[in-house]
Design a protein around this motif. Structure first.
Motif, PDB file in Angstrom:
ATOM      1  N   ILE A   1       0.851  -1.192   0.000  1.00 52.66           N
ATOM      2  CA  ILE A   1       0.000   0.000   0.000  1.00 52.66           C
ATOM      3  C   ILE A   1       0.883   1.236   0.000  1.00 52.66           C
ATOM      4  O   ILE A   1       1.754   1.392   0.858  1.00 52.66           O
ATOM      5  CB  ILE A   1      -0.930   0.018   1.226  1.00 52.66           C
ATOM      6  N   THR A   2       0.668   2.104  -0.962  1.00 55.32           N
ATOM      7  CA  THR A   2       1.383   3.378  -1.005  1.00 55.32           C
ATOM      8  C   THR A   2       0.395   4.518  -0.816  1.00 55.32           C
ATOM      9  O   THR A   2      -0.754   4.446  -1.279  1.00 55.32           O
ATOM     10  CB  THR A   2       2.132   3.581  -2.334  1.00 55.32           C
ATOM     11  N   VAL A   3       0.847   5.548  -0.136  1.00 52.55           N
ATOM     12  CA  VAL A   3      -0.011   6.690   0.193  1.00 52.55           C
ATOM     13  C   VAL A   3       0.680   7.965  -0.261  1.00 52.55           C
ATOM     14  O   VAL A   3       1.844   8.193   0.052  1.00 52.55           O
ATOM     15  CB  VAL A   3      -0.273   6.755   1.710  1.00 52.55           C
TER      16      VAL A   3
ATOM     17  N   GLU B   1      -0.285  -5.755  -5.731  1.00 53.74           N
ATOM     18  CA  GLU B   1       0.159  -7.085  -5.355  1.00 53.74           C
ATOM     19  C   GLU B   1       1.648  -7.001  -5.034  1.00 53.74           C
ATOM     20  O   GLU B   1       2.433  -6.463  -5.823  1.00 53.74           O
ATOM     21  CB  GLU B   1      -0.098  -8.065  -6.495  1.00 53.74           C
ATOM     22  N   ALA B   2       2.044  -7.523  -3.896  1.00 50.75           N
ATOM     23  CA  ALA B   2       3.409  -7.316  -3.415  1.00 50.75           C
ATOM     24  C   ALA B   2       4.460  -7.862  -4.368  1.00 50.75           C
ATOM     25  O   ALA B   2       5.498  -7.225  -4.585  1.00 50.75           O
ATOM     26  CB  ALA B   2       3.561  -7.951  -2.038  1.00 50.75           C
ATOM     27  N   ASP B   3       4.224  -9.028  -4.950  1.00 49.28           N
ATOM     28  CA  ASP B   3       5.245  -9.666  -5.787  1.00 49.28           C
ATOM     29  C   ASP B   3       5.315  -9.077  -7.182  1.00 49.28           C
ATOM     30  O   ASP B   3       6.399  -8.822  -7.718  1.00 49.28           O
ATOM     31  CB  ASP B   3       4.989 -11.176  -5.870  1.00 49.28           C
ATOM     32  N   THR B   4       4.156  -8.831  -7.794  1.00 50.10           N
ATOM     33  CA  THR B   4       4.122  -8.410  -9.201  1.00 50.10           C
ATOM     34  C   THR B   4       3.939  -6.913  -9.375  1.00 50.10           C
ATOM     35  O   THR B   4       4.094  -6.397 -10.480  1.00 50.10           O
ATOM     36  CB  THR B   4       2.977  -9.114  -9.932  1.00 50.10           C
ATOM     37  N   HIS B   5       3.581  -6.199  -8.283  1.00 52.14           N
ATOM     38  CA  HIS B   5       3.274  -4.754  -8.326  1.00 52.14           C
ATOM     39  C   HIS B   5       2.077  -4.457  -9.237  1.00 52.14           C
ATOM     40  O   HIS B   5       1.931  -3.334  -9.727  1.00 52.14           O
ATOM     41  CB  HIS B   5       4.495  -3.945  -8.788  1.00 52.14           C
ATOM     42  N   LEU B   6       1.232  -5.442  -9.449  1.00 43.36           N
ATOM     43  CA  LEU B   6      -0.001  -5.237 -10.200  1.00 43.36           C
ATOM     44  C   LEU B   6      -0.951  -4.362  -9.386  1.00 43.36           C
ATOM     45  O   LEU B   6      -1.222  -4.647  -8.212  1.00 43.36           O
ATOM     46  CB  LEU B   6      -0.662  -6.580 -10.507  1.00 43.36           C
ATOM     47  N   LEU B   7      -1.455  -3.279  -9.995  1.00 37.97           N
ATOM     48  CA  LEU B   7      -2.374  -2.376  -9.295  1.00 37.97           C
ATOM     49  C   LEU B   7      -3.729  -3.056  -9.127  1.00 37.97           C
ATOM     50  O   LEU B   7      -4.376  -3.419 -10.111  1.00 37.97           O
ATOM     51  CB  LEU B   7      -2.535  -1.070 -10.069  1.00 37.97           C
ATOM     52  N   LEU B   8      -4.148  -3.224  -7.885  1.00 38.88           N
ATOM     53  CA  LEU B   8      -5.417  -3.878  -7.577  1.00 38.88           C
ATOM     54  C   LEU B   8      -6.507  -2.875  -7.220  1.00 38.88           C
ATOM     55  O   LEU B   8      -7.670  -3.077  -7.572  1.00 38.88           O
ATOM     56  CB  LEU B   8      -5.225  -4.857  -6.416  1.00 38.88           C
ATOM     57  N   HIS B   9      -6.147  -1.828  -6.506  1.00 37.83           N
ATOM     58  CA  HIS B   9      -7.129  -0.836  -6.062  1.00 37.83           C
ATOM     59  C   HIS B   9      -6.506   0.550  -6.125  1.00 37.83           C
ATOM     60  O   HIS B   9      -5.383   0.748  -5.651  1.00 37.83           O
ATOM     61  CB  HIS B   9      -7.599  -1.109  -4.628  1.00 37.83           C
ATOM     62  N   ASP B  10      -7.244   1.506  -6.688  1.00 37.56           N
ATOM     63  CA  ASP B  10      -6.841   2.904  -6.732  1.00 37.56           C
ATOM     64  C   ASP B  10      -7.891   3.681  -5.947  1.00 37.56           C
ATOM     65  O   ASP B  10      -9.056   3.765  -6.361  1.00 37.56           O
ATOM     66  CB  ASP B  10      -6.769   3.388  -8.181  1.00 37.56           C
ATOM     67  N   LEU B  11      -7.506   4.238  -4.807  1.00 37.44           N
ATOM     68  CA  LEU B  11      -8.454   4.819  -3.867  1.00 37.44           C
ATOM     69  C   LEU B  11      -8.138   6.282  -3.591  1.00 37.44           C
ATOM     70  O   LEU B  11      -7.003   6.733  -3.751  1.00 37.44           O
ATOM     71  CB  LEU B  11      -8.429   4.048  -2.544  1.00 37.44           C
ATOM     72  N   THR B  12      -9.152   7.015  -3.164  1.00 36.24           N
ATOM     73  CA  THR B  12      -8.995   8.393  -2.705  1.00 36.24           C
ATOM     74  C   THR B  12      -9.557   8.491  -1.301  1.00 36.24           C
ATOM     75  O   THR B  12     -10.701   8.090  -1.051  1.00 36.24           O
ATOM     76  CB  THR B  12      -9.727   9.377  -3.627  1.00 36.24           C
TER      77      THR B  12
END
Length: 490
Positions: A69-71, A90-101
């Motif tokens: 999770i990056t903020v 996803e920790a291993d692949t860095h695939l973006l799963l959720h983009d939140l505000t």
């Protein structure tokens, strides 16, 4: 920023506490707020049901996360709130799963501001889903679905007294709303690059959307509300009250966000409380009294506005007293409004295969979201025109005379927008039968908002230059109040 450590997310200038026993220095609603990265990560993990399964494990020693999770804090947006962009990969692949505000509410407005935004989104979604005409054509149903897509997706919220969902973690005691990030960029940012045909197409869609909101949300609120509606004097028909919104009953036990609509009712006003009110005149009388009291408590404003308050605003208050008893400008039925319907709160995106802006043919843009419902609620039909609507001017001039029948409007934009409103059965400045009342209320607003502007009350300055800047703003506010009183004849 990583969530490995837990420093304040906001920069030091904002995160520093500036409150004192002597009062709250007017350094902005965001000052004094200190949100930790670990708290945001904990909130996101609990709402999205991410590993680890318990909050204790989420930030415990040696914990292993399957998600990263990056903020990021965006200091350029949100004067009244702190806004964070939160990405879950996803920790291993860095695939973006959720983009939140994440919106963290500023200190100057509490509870009702958060609940108004959440409640408004729930009400509008419910009203645009309500099958008021089972025989409606497929085209109309598709249009309603399209308009529902313009609403932000609320994933979690906490107003201090009410929250949702039940599994949502607290955020260091601060009110907040967690959204799925809406696609697009602001209309304000893209306006200059749009060709005329695209501007017309966008404002036409906005007019249709607001028209549908006006036509459907008020009756839907009266049908589903657990309270907050008044009745006519003869007791025959329910009617809306003027105010903002609240969510009753905690709401943590509600399973789906859509069910919140049944918990929403009209409540006190966001800006300083009071209400709800049975009439516009009762609202204006109370807000004027509150504004006068605020001005007299502030040394700068009292010195500048004292004569206005004592000699002229008092006569306006007396007139509002009579109007509250039924003697004065015509009172229309209230409608549900956004009340900050401006280009900065509208997101747009390019249409696949549309004009890129260089061909002049248009059809290259469409509305992707309408944001910031924190001031929404029932009001007279002209209130929305007096707040925002800068997109009816070709240069996005943010003035407050949008309800003046079109003066200052771009003709093509106004024609498209008002036509779309009217097609939904909503009044516009060119069709209202109460143009005198609309004009009078617009002048009232200049007095109510100008006597004690929230950004000039209890201001703390550090230099003579800052003092001069504040004095200039006070002088400008006084001139605007006096001009409005002149036009009103007080």
């Amino acid at each position: 920023m990583s969530t490995d450590a837990s420093p304040p997310v906001a920069p030091a200038a904002v995160a520093a506490t500036v409150d004192s026993a002597a009062g709250v220095p007017r350094l902005g609603p965001k000052h004094g707020i200190n949100v930790l990265q670990a708290s945001i990560a904990r909130l996101v993990r609990s709402v999205l049901r991410l590993e680890p399964p318990t909050l204790e494990e989420a930030d415990g020693p040696g914990s292993t996360h399957h998600h990263h999770i990056t903020v990021e804090y965006d200091a350029s947006k949100g004067y009244n709130n702190l806004l964070f962009r939160v990405r879950v990969e996803e920790a291993d692949t860095h695939l973006l799963l959720h983009d939140l505000t994440l919106k963290v509410c500023g200190r100057f407005w509490q509870r009702v501001k958060t609940e108004t935004e959440v409640g408004a989104v729930a009400l509008v979604a419910g009203a645009l889903s309500d099958d008021e005409n089972p025989a409606a054509a497929e085209q109309e149903r598709q249009q309603l679905q399209r308009w529902r897509q313009l609403l932000p997706t609320v994933l979690a919220w906490d107003s201090g007294t009410s929250f949702w969902p039940a599994r949502s973690a607290r955020l260091d005691g601060y009110e907040h709303i967690l959204f799925a990030t809406s696609a697009g960029s602001t209309l304000a940012a893209e306006w200059k690059g749009m060709v005329a045909a695209d501007r017309v197409a966008v404002v036409r869609e906005l007019g249709g959307f607001l028209g549908a909101v006006r036509r459907r949300v008020g009756p839907f609120l009266l049908k589903t509300s657990s309270g907050g509606e008044g009745r006519r004097e003869d007791g025959s028909q329910p009617r809306l009250l003027l105010g903002n919104l609240e969510v009753v009953g905690g709401a943590g036990d509600v399973e789906r966000f859509e069910e919140l609509a049944g918990r929403v009712r009209v409540s006190t006003a966001v800006d300083g409380g009071g209400g709800p009110w049975a009439s516009y005149a009762a609202y204006a009388r109370e807000k004027l009294r509150s504004a006068i009291e605020q001005a007299l408590r502030d040394a700068r404003l009292a010195a500048a506005m004292g004569g206005v308050v004592a000699e002229r605003a008092g006569r306006l208050a007396a007139a509002l007293e009579k109007q509250a008893d039924g003697d004065g400008i015509e009172e229309e039925e209230l409608v549900f409004g956004h009340h900050d319907f401006a280009a900065r709160n509208v997101l747009v995106e390019r249409v696949a295969g549309g004009d890129d802006g260089g061909g002049g043919g248009g059809s290259g843009w469409r509305v992707s979201a309408v944001l910031d419902w924190e001031w929404a609620g029932p009001s007279p039909p002209d209130f929305d025109f007096a707040a925002g609507h800068d997109f009816l001017r070709s240069e996005l001039q943010d003035e407050d005379d949008a309800a003046d029948g079109g003066r200052g409007h771009d003709a093509a934009l106004a024609t498209a927008y008002f036509g779309a409103l009217e097609a939904q059965g909503a009044e516009s400045p060119r069709t209202t039968k109460n143009s005198a009342g609309w004009r009078e209320r617009r002048l009232h607003a200049r007095v109510l908002e100008g006597i004690a502007p929230w950004y000039l009350v209890d201001v703390v300055v550090a230099t003579a230059e800052e003092e001069a800047q504040v004095a200039a703003k006070v002088g400008k506010a006084k001139a605007a109040v006096e001009a409005a009183l002149d036009e009103l004849g007080y």
